[in-house]
Motif scaffolding. Structure first.
Motif, PDB file in Angstrom:
ATOM      1  N   VAL A  97       0.694  -1.004   0.009  1.00 17.13           N
ATOM      2  CA  VAL A  97       0.115  -0.087   0.164  1.00 17.13           C
ATOM      3  C   VAL A  97       0.909   1.270   0.052  1.00 17.13           C
ATOM      4  O   VAL A  97       0.796   2.186  -0.668  1.00 17.13           O
ATOM      5  CB  VAL A  97      -1.008  -0.015   1.246  1.00 17.13           C
ATOM      6  CG1 VAL A  97      -1.599   1.379   1.364  1.00 17.13           C
ATOM      7  CG2 VAL A  97      -1.859  -1.093   1.238  1.00 17.13           C
ATOM      8  N   ARG A 100       2.617   1.802  -3.304  1.00 17.93           N
ATOM      9  CA  ARG A 100       1.931   2.309  -4.298  1.00 17.93           C
ATOM     10  C   ARG A 100       1.598   3.822  -4.107  1.00 17.93           C
ATOM     11  O   ARG A 100       1.394   4.481  -5.137  1.00 17.93           O
ATOM     12  CB  ARG A 100       0.564   1.265  -4.390  1.00 17.93           C
ATOM     13  CG  ARG A 100       1.121   0.065  -4.948  1.00 17.93           C
ATOM     14  CD  ARG A 100      -0.445  -0.864  -4.445  1.00 17.93           C
ATOM     15  NE  ARG A 100      -0.114  -2.193  -5.038  1.00 17.93           N
ATOM     16  CZ  ARG A 100      -0.143  -2.619  -6.243  1.00 17.93           C
ATOM     17  NH1 ARG A 100      -0.878  -1.963  -7.250  1.00 17.93           N
ATOM     18  NH2 ARG A 100      -0.061  -3.902  -6.631  1.00 17.93           N
ATOM     19  N   LEU A 101       1.331   4.149  -3.038  1.00 27.18           N
ATOM     20  CA  LEU A 101       0.921   5.514  -2.578  1.00 27.18           C
ATOM     21  C   LEU A 101       2.030   6.265  -2.917  1.00 27.18           C
ATOM     22  O   LEU A 101       1.903   7.434  -3.655  1.00 27.18           O
ATOM     23  CB  LEU A 101       0.537   5.723  -1.096  1.00 27.18           C
ATOM     24  CG  LEU A 101       0.271   7.115  -0.664  1.00 27.18           C
ATOM     25  CD1 LEU A 101      -0.932   7.527  -1.141  1.00 27.18           C
ATOM     26  CD2 LEU A 101       0.401   7.216   0.739  1.00 27.18           C
ATOM     27  N   LEU A 118      -2.578   2.622  -6.458  1.00 27.07           N
ATOM     28  CA  LEU A 118      -3.119   2.407  -5.515  1.00 27.07           C
ATOM     29  C   LEU A 118      -4.772   2.674  -5.491  1.00 27.07           C
ATOM     30  O   LEU A 118      -5.128   3.707  -5.822  1.00 27.07           O
ATOM     31  CB  LEU A 118      -2.734   3.397  -4.490  1.00 27.07           C
ATOM     32  CG  LEU A 118      -3.352   3.374  -2.913  1.00 27.07           C
ATOM     33  CD1 LEU A 118      -3.107   1.880  -2.331  1.00 27.07           C
ATOM     34  CD2 LEU A 118      -3.090   4.407  -1.997  1.00 27.07           C
ATOM     35  N   PHE A 122      -5.621  -3.740  -6.129  1.00 26.62           N
ATOM     36  CA  PHE A 122      -4.224  -3.751  -6.309  1.00 26.62           C
ATOM     37  C   PHE A 122      -3.459  -4.171  -7.657  1.00 26.62           C
ATOM     38  O   PHE A 122      -3.073  -5.299  -7.680  1.00 26.62           O
ATOM     39  CB  PHE A 122      -3.540  -4.378  -5.056  1.00 26.62           C
ATOM     40  CG  PHE A 122      -3.906  -3.993  -3.720  1.00 26.62           C
ATOM     41  CD1 PHE A 122      -3.352  -2.468  -3.411  1.00 26.62           C
ATOM     42  CD2 PHE A 122      -4.890  -4.554  -2.978  1.00 26.62           C
ATOM     43  CE1 PHE A 122      -3.904  -1.902  -2.384  1.00 26.62           C
ATOM     44  CE2 PHE A 122      -5.227  -3.758  -1.921  1.00 26.62           C
ATOM     45  CZ  PHE A 122      -4.755  -2.678  -1.304  1.00 26.62           C
TER      46      PHE A 122
END
Length: 303
Positions: A97, A100-101, A118, A122
């Motif tokens: 997470v 991706r952010l 994100l 996913f």
């Protein structure tokens, strides 16, 4: 090859005799995916790019832009994904997470392109995999807010000194770049007395340095955010050659603000339950990752 965790040697190579210790052509070949920017450059090219970048990151409009990006990404990307995980009672990889952010936010900042990595489901991200392939060669905060979802402003984040100390303490023990490599052009003698020549590589171990009693004291293996907090409640300054997490990074303040904002929104708005039975171990990479990620279950704090 010479491996060192001596802060005097680090200061000598990265500052005092900087021009004698470039990253070198092999470093550039390994990380060619990142192009010819500041990360891969040396000497005059590095100084030119750094000068341009410095003017960019110090501009007031850049700071306003970053504040907007941070808020938008928390409100419109991170919070919906975590809310969905909570509602669906999903187990998510928190490391994935965060990666991706950061990828989405960095791409928007640098290129105005949002890869939307994100999001629900996913999807696989080839760029993250490419970066990973190249790399192979108790935080607590007290807030006084209403019982509802809250995204912290930069002014509020600046008051969270203990969170700042916890962030630095995490980076001391688990530096994102555990090793840094430099090549040597001309023969030289390091402050430690070790002699180096043009056939040698010098490797700094930030991971080891963060665990040295000579640098951090006898409690160096303890997680103590308070070691970063002054008697007046500010953040202690530690020279970059002792605390290598950011080194000479121009984006240090923006990075700290972004990390604190993500940590604060999660700590205030969610309960994070780390799943039992998983093996948390480092991954062999130029960037310090958890080999198997970090599987957690997310629950909303507020109904």
């Amino acid at each position: 090859m010479l491996t060192t965790s001596n802060p005097d040697n680090v200061h000598h190579v990265l500052s005092t005799n900087f021009s004698n210790y470039p990253k070198g052509p092999k470093f550039r070949r390994i990380f060619k995916i990142l192009g010819n920017g500041l990360f891969n450059s040396d000497f005059d090219e590095w100084r030119k790019i750094r000068g341009l970048a410095q003017g960019f990151v110090n501009h007031k409009q850049f700071h306003r832009f970053m504040a907007k990006i941070n808020h938008d990404f928390l409100e419109n990307k991170l919070v919906p994904v975590l809310d969905n995980a909570s509602q669906q009672n999903l187990v998510v990889d928190l490391q994935d997470v965060f990666q991706r952010l950061m990828l989405d936010a960095t791409c928007i900042t640098a290129t105005s392109y949002n890869p939307n990595s994100l999001c629900f489901g996913f999807p696989e991200v080839p760029f993250l995999k490419a970066l990973d392939d190249a790399g192979r060669t108790q935080i607590k905060v007290a807030v006084n807010k209403a019982n509802k979802l809250h995204i912290f402003t930069e002014e509020e984040l600046n008051k969270l000194v203990y969170l700042h100390g916890a962030l630095y303490e995490t980076l001391r023990l688990f530096p994102p770049a555990p090793l840094q490599v430099r090549t040597c052009i001309h023969p030289d003698t390091l402050p430690s007395g070790h002699k180096v020549n043009s056939k040698m590589k010098i490797v700094f171990s930030a991971y080891a340095m963060g665990r040295m009693t000579s640098v951090w004291g006898n409690d160096c293996l303890e997680f103590k955010p308070q070691r970063w907090i002054t008697e007046k409640g500010g953040i202690k300054h530690v020279p970059s050659h002792k605390f290598l997490a950011f080194s000479a990074c121009l984006g240090k303040e923006s990075a700290i603000t972004r990390i604190k904002s993500v940590a604060a929104v999660i700590l205030h708005n969610y309960h994070v339950q780390v799943m039992e039975g998983q093996l948390v171990t480092p991954k062999a990479s130029i960037v310090l990752h958890m080999k198997n990620g970090l599987r957690v279950r997310i629950k909303n704090t507020w109904p």
